[in-house]
Motif scaffolding. Sequence first.
Motif, PDB file in Angstrom:
ATOM      1  N   PRO A  89       7.265 -15.836  -8.178  1.00 55.16           N
ATOM      2  CA  PRO A  89       7.723 -17.186  -7.825  1.00 55.16           C
ATOM      3  C   PRO A  89       9.145 -17.474  -8.305  1.00 55.16           C
ATOM      4  O   PRO A  89       9.507 -17.160  -9.442  1.00 55.16           O
ATOM      5  CB  PRO A  89       6.707 -18.085  -8.529  1.00 55.16           C
ATOM      6  N   ILE A  90       9.927 -18.037  -7.407  1.00 55.91           N
ATOM      7  CA  ILE A  90      11.314 -18.413  -7.670  1.00 55.91           C
ATOM      8  C   ILE A  90      11.426 -19.925  -7.532  1.00 55.91           C
ATOM      9  O   ILE A  90      10.971 -20.499  -6.539  1.00 55.91           O
ATOM     10  CB  ILE A  90      12.268 -17.723  -6.668  1.00 55.91           C
ATOM     11  N   LYS A  91      12.046 -20.564  -8.510  1.00 54.43           N
ATOM     12  CA  LYS A  91      12.162 -22.020  -8.457  1.00 54.43           C
ATOM     13  C   LYS A  91      13.205 -22.434  -7.424  1.00 54.43           C
ATOM     14  O   LYS A  91      14.335 -21.946  -7.417  1.00 54.43           O
ATOM     15  CB  LYS A  91      12.544 -22.566  -9.829  1.00 54.43           C
ATOM     16  N   SER A  92      12.788 -23.340  -6.542  1.00 57.69           N
ATOM     17  CA  SER A  92      13.705 -23.908  -5.554  1.00 57.69           C
ATOM     18  C   SER A  92      13.057 -25.146  -4.969  1.00 57.69           C
ATOM     19  O   SER A  92      11.876 -25.422  -5.218  1.00 57.69           O
ATOM     20  CB  SER A  92      14.021 -22.899  -4.440  1.00 57.69           C
ATOM     21  N   ILE A  93      13.832 -25.887  -4.188  1.00 57.89           N
ATOM     22  CA  ILE A  93      13.276 -27.004  -3.423  1.00 57.89           C
ATOM     23  C   ILE A  93      12.891 -26.439  -2.065  1.00 57.89           C
ATOM     24  O   ILE A  93      13.751 -26.073  -1.269  1.00 57.89           O
ATOM     25  CB  ILE A  93      14.299 -28.142  -3.277  1.00 57.89           C
ATOM     26  N   THR A  94      11.593 -26.321  -1.804  1.00 58.91           N
ATOM     27  CA  THR A  94      11.133 -25.653  -0.592  1.00 58.91           C
ATOM     28  C   THR A  94      11.214 -26.578   0.622  1.00 58.91           C
ATOM     29  O   THR A  94      11.435 -27.788   0.503  1.00 58.91           O
ATOM     30  CB  THR A  94       9.688 -25.166  -0.750  1.00 58.91           C
ATOM     31  N   ARG A  95      10.991 -25.990   1.786  1.00 64.04           N
ATOM     32  CA  ARG A  95      11.018 -26.764   3.027  1.00 64.04           C
ATOM     33  C   ARG A  95       9.968 -27.866   3.022  1.00 64.04           C
ATOM     34  O   ARG A  95      10.210 -28.966   3.522  1.00 64.04           O
ATOM     35  CB  ARG A  95      10.784 -25.826   4.215  1.00 64.04           C
ATOM     36  N   SER A  96       8.804 -27.554   2.451  1.00 61.05           N
ATOM     37  CA  SER A  96       7.754 -28.571   2.375  1.00 61.05           C
ATOM     38  C   SER A  96       8.180 -29.731   1.497  1.00 61.05           C
ATOM     39  O   SER A  96       7.912 -30.899   1.806  1.00 61.05           O
ATOM     40  CB  SER A  96       6.458 -27.945   1.846  1.00 61.05           C
ATOM     41  N   ASP A  97       8.850 -29.422   0.373  1.00 61.89           N
ATOM     42  CA  ASP A  97       9.348 -30.482  -0.512  1.00 61.89           C
ATOM     43  C   ASP A  97      10.333 -31.396   0.219  1.00 61.89           C
ATOM     44  O   ASP A  97      10.268 -32.626   0.113  1.00 61.89           O
ATOM     45  CB  ASP A  97      10.055 -29.872  -1.738  1.00 61.89           C
ATOM     46  N   VAL A  98      11.249 -30.778   0.960  1.00 60.55           N
ATOM     47  CA  VAL A  98      12.264 -31.559   1.676  1.00 60.55           C
ATOM     48  C   VAL A  98      11.618 -32.395   2.779  1.00 60.55           C
ATOM     49  O   VAL A  98      11.982 -33.554   2.987  1.00 60.55           O
ATOM     50  CB  VAL A  98      13.342 -30.633   2.264  1.00 60.55           C
ATOM     51  N   ASN A 149       0.819  -1.217   0.000  1.00 62.84           N
ATOM     52  CA  ASN A 149       0.000   0.000   0.000  1.00 62.84           C
ATOM     53  C   ASN A 149       0.854   1.269   0.000  1.00 62.84           C
ATOM     54  O   ASN A 149       0.319   2.364  -0.268  1.00 62.84           O
ATOM     55  CB  ASN A 149      -0.920   0.020   1.223  1.00 62.84           C
ATOM     56  N   TYR A 150       2.155   1.138   0.306  1.00 63.54           N
ATOM     57  CA  TYR A 150       3.013   2.314   0.465  1.00 63.54           C
ATOM     58  C   TYR A 150       4.219   2.322  -0.472  1.00 63.54           C
ATOM     59  O   TYR A 150       4.795   3.387  -0.717  1.00 63.54           O
ATOM     60  CB  TYR A 150       3.516   2.390   1.907  1.00 63.54           C
ATOM     61  N   PHE A 151       4.620   1.150  -0.953  1.00 58.13           N
ATOM     62  CA  PHE A 151       5.811   1.042  -1.786  1.00 58.13           C
ATOM     63  C   PHE A 151       5.532   0.152  -2.987  1.00 58.13           C
ATOM     64  O   PHE A 151       4.503  -0.528  -3.042  1.00 58.13           O
ATOM     65  CB  PHE A 151       6.981   0.453  -0.986  1.00 58.13           C
ATOM     66  N   GLU A 152       6.475   0.131  -3.910  1.00 59.16           N
ATOM     67  CA  GLU A 152       6.463  -0.891  -4.964  1.00 59.16           C
ATOM     68  C   GLU A 152       7.101  -2.141  -4.368  1.00 59.16           C
ATOM     69  O   GLU A 152       8.294  -2.146  -4.057  1.00 59.16           O
ATOM     70  CB  GLU A 152       7.252  -0.415  -6.181  1.00 59.16           C
ATOM     71  N   VAL A 153       6.308  -3.176  -4.181  1.00 57.52           N
ATOM     72  CA  VAL A 153       6.742  -4.361  -3.437  1.00 57.52           C
ATOM     73  C   VAL A 153       6.767  -5.582  -4.340  1.00 57.52           C
ATOM     74  O   VAL A 153       5.855  -5.806  -5.142  1.00 57.52           O
ATOM     75  CB  VAL A 153       5.811  -4.627  -2.234  1.00 57.52           C
ATOM     76  N   GLU A 154       7.822  -6.360  -4.213  1.00 57.36           N
ATOM     77  CA  GLU A 154       7.878  -7.698  -4.810  1.00 57.36           C
ATOM     78  C   GLU A 154       8.277  -8.683  -3.718  1.00 57.36           C
ATOM     79  O   GLU A 154       9.124  -8.364  -2.876  1.00 57.36           O
ATOM     80  CB  GLU A 154       8.882  -7.757  -5.960  1.00 57.36           C
ATOM     81  N   LEU A 155       7.664  -9.845  -3.750  1.00 54.48           N
ATOM     82  CA  LEU A 155       8.001 -10.924  -2.827  1.00 54.48           C
ATOM     83  C   LEU A 155       8.483 -12.115  -3.636  1.00 54.48           C
ATOM     84  O   LEU A 155       7.721 -12.685  -4.432  1.00 54.48           O
ATOM     85  CB  LEU A 155       6.778 -11.321  -1.992  1.00 54.48           C
ATOM     86  N   LEU A 156       9.761 -12.467  -3.488  1.00 52.35           N
ATOM     87  CA  LEU A 156      10.291 -13.654  -4.150  1.00 52.35           C
ATOM     88  C   LEU A 156       9.812 -14.862  -3.365  1.00 52.35           C
ATOM     89  O   LEU A 156      10.301 -15.161  -2.275  1.00 52.35           O
ATOM     90  CB  LEU A 156      11.818 -13.600  -4.207  1.00 52.35           C
ATOM     91  N   SER A 157       8.825 -15.554  -3.919  1.00 54.76           N
ATOM     92  CA  SER A 157       8.060 -16.571  -3.195  1.00 54.76           C
ATOM     93  C   SER A 157       8.222 -17.942  -3.846  1.00 54.76           C
ATOM     94  O   SER A 157       8.877 -18.082  -4.883  1.00 54.76           O
ATOM     95  CB  SER A 157       6.577 -16.170  -3.182  1.00 54.76           C
ATOM     96  N   GLY A 158       7.590 -18.928  -3.220  1.00 54.30           N
ATOM     97  CA  GLY A 158       7.621 -20.273  -3.779  1.00 54.30           C
ATOM     98  C   GLY A 158       6.485 -20.551  -4.734  1.00 54.30           C
ATOM     99  O   GLY A 158       6.554 -21.495  -5.532  1.00 54.30           O
ATOM    100  N   ALA A 159       5.421 -19.747  -4.658  1.00 48.08           N
ATOM    101  CA  ALA A 159       4.252 -19.917  -5.527  1.00 48.08           C
ATOM    102  C   ALA A 159       3.507 -18.593  -5.588  1.00 48.08           C
ATOM    103  O   ALA A 159       3.762 -17.680  -4.794  1.00 48.08           O
ATOM    104  CB  ALA A 159       3.332 -21.019  -4.984  1.00 48.08           C
TER     105      ALA A 159
END
Length: 380
Positions: free
Chosen positions: A50-59, A32-42
Amino acid sequence: MPKIVLIHPSAGVNWNGNSATFALELARRLDNYFEVELLSGAECGSFSRPIKSITRSDVSNLACHPIISAILHKWFAHPEVAVEHLTSFLPCVAYLLKHPADLIFPQNDYGGLFVANCVRAIKGTPILFTEHNSLLDNGKYLKRNLSLQPDRLIVLNPEVADYVRFLAPEQLLNVIPQGVNTEEFSPIGKAIPTGLSKPTVLCVAPLNRDGNQRIELTIKAVSRLPRASLLICGNGADRDYFQALGDRLLGADRFQIRFFAYAQMPQVYRSANVFTLASKEEPRGLAYLEAMACGLPVVATDDSVRRYLIGNGGITCNVNNLDAYTKSLQMAIDRHWHWQQKPRQNALRFSWQETTMLYRKAVLQTCSQPRLTARYARIT
């Protein structure tokens, strides 16, 4: 308008109310205040990348196989975290170099902090970092993260702030407590029927015997109360052990272990009369805040962090003393009907509305401050 990038590869994948959910909630509100990006799993919002990785749930799913589990634990103390950090490092660095930001804001502990350090070395991008571990293991993780020199550090309570000032007197820091969604977590709304006798004591914790939560103490203390029942919400490797202990000490009509999705937790809290968690250490204390926001008095371990979080919304005591722990639970039960507003009012101190404004200020401070110089006299 500054562009800030948050990092958490489990965001959008893990919805269990941990740091991934925190990162998602913070990104949504700061958007609401900035230009925001979240590098996420999905995908988890218009701001997520979304960034490709082996997530904690996968492990965690892979580690169900005993051979794979043995191999992973041979190399890593916390394999689900280490593998996620390793596999997300290059994708995150590549994205941040191709899409420069004004501020990098890791939320996934040292993995994101290493990413941010690499990009800062090349681009000079400042780092704002939230220390979620607080003083766990005598500050071991805090010291490690301080050595990576974030431009500004966020800590969750005044005790950690004092320790940081001792370790690194020149470290710029802000104290911003854990936020709780007081609109979603509220005394008003549906409750999940449990079939347990009233009054019901609720404990939310992972079910690991060698963990931090000391669930055995809670089962033993509640068993001393003549009519109270105990609902444990959680899952883990030692579920069968705790189920057998609860059945033996309390009986099936006074004891349940159940697992709920995080979205159901407001209804779970509303089904109980008192909340307790007898953990040794509690870096964030989110479950206490959620319970109090739903009107439940809290009984917890007596230390400065718990006293800061719980205030007049509950009782802290020596949980190792079963007499004192049982007496405190009984006091909370007796006061529940007259005490509901105090826990709720205390939780409002930590509402996301207040927390967001403090984070907004920290972002602006970090973007405008001089770039990092070698300023650490002592980190031991």
